[in-house]
Design a protein around this motif. Structure first.
Motif, PDB file in Angstrom:
ATOM      1  N   PHE A  20      -5.889   1.142  -2.281  1.00  0.00           N
ATOM      2  CA  PHE A  20      -5.552   0.217  -1.207  1.00  0.00           C
ATOM      3  C   PHE A  20      -4.042   0.026  -1.161  1.00  0.00           C
ATOM      4  N   VAL A  21      -3.511  -0.037   0.035  1.00  0.00           N
ATOM      5  CA  VAL A  21      -2.104  -0.349   0.225  1.00  0.00           C
ATOM      6  C   VAL A  21      -1.955  -1.852  -0.008  1.00  0.00           C
ATOM      7  N   GLU A  57       7.111  -4.306  11.281  1.00  0.00           N
ATOM      8  CA  GLU A  57       7.920  -3.177  11.746  1.00  0.00           C
ATOM      9  C   GLU A  57       7.353  -2.598  13.039  1.00  0.00           C
ATOM     10  N   LEU A  58       6.041  -2.444  13.103  1.00  0.00           N
ATOM     11  CA  LEU A  58       5.398  -1.917  14.301  1.00  0.00           C
ATOM     12  C   LEU A  58       5.569  -2.869  15.487  1.00  0.00           C
ATOM     13  N   ALA A  59       5.472  -4.175  15.236  1.00  0.00           N
ATOM     14  CA  ALA A  59       5.663  -5.164  16.309  1.00  0.00           C
ATOM     15  C   ALA A  59       7.093  -5.107  16.830  1.00  0.00           C
ATOM     16  N   GLU A  70       1.698  -6.062   5.605  1.00  0.00           N
ATOM     17  CA  GLU A  70       2.371  -7.078   6.427  1.00  0.00           C
ATOM     18  C   GLU A  70       3.746  -6.596   6.893  1.00  0.00           C
ATOM     19  N   ALA A  71       4.504  -5.930   6.008  1.00  0.00           N
ATOM     20  CA  ALA A  71       5.816  -5.405   6.384  1.00  0.00           C
ATOM     21  C   ALA A  71       5.674  -4.330   7.458  1.00  0.00           C
TER      22      ALA A  71
END
Length: 147
Positions: free
Chosen positions: A125-126, A137-139, A132-133
């Motif tokens: 699992f990550v 970043e994607l947002a 969350e980071a």
């Protein structure tokens, strides 16, 4: 019986109470065949630092009713050391639930991979902080693309 990947989840609550608001979601995940709750422990740490812990299997019949079929899945795999570890991290006047979740959806996938003569080289699992980071970043990237 083959086990799917197991995930250890600790949820902290302020105060010494459990409202049961999370149980319907756990039940829905179980009903969809996505997870099985292999163990569930409730820990309370009072204002003086005294710790008490109860496994779902320790609950009486009336208390266990709200957990329905989940209670029948429990195999009591978490240890006293697991409880002590979590209790040591809890501030006074708080509580926590420790859940050991089996990802049952992965059992058939693993069996299919093996049947196709595949081999799982790694799995895991990550960490949530990294998820969350990445989400942030994607947002940011999406907002920049829309600007």
């Amino acid at each position: 019986m083959a086990l799917g990947p197991l995930e250890y989840l600790v949820v902290k609550f302020e105060g010494n109470h459990f409202t049961g608001e999370i149980m319907p979601e756990l039940q829905a995940l179980r009903d969809k065949g996505l997870v099985r709750i292999v163990d569930l422990i409730f820990i309370q740490k009072d204002k003086d630092g005294t710790v008490s812990a109860r496994e779902i299997s320790d609950l009486d019949a009336d208390e266990a009713k709200q957990y329905g079929p989940i209670a029948g899945d429990v195999q009591d795999l978490l240890t006293v050391e697991d409880i002590d570890d979590v209790a040591g991290k809890l501030p006074n006047n708080s509580s926590a639930a420790i859940a050991l979740l089996e990802h049952t959806w992965a059992i058939r996938l693993r069996e299919t991979i093996l049947k196709a003569r595949g081999e799982i080289l790694e799995a895991g699992f990550v960490p949530m902080a990294e998820v969350e980071a990445l989400t942030e970043e994607l947002a940011t990237m999406k907002a920049e693309a829309q600007a």
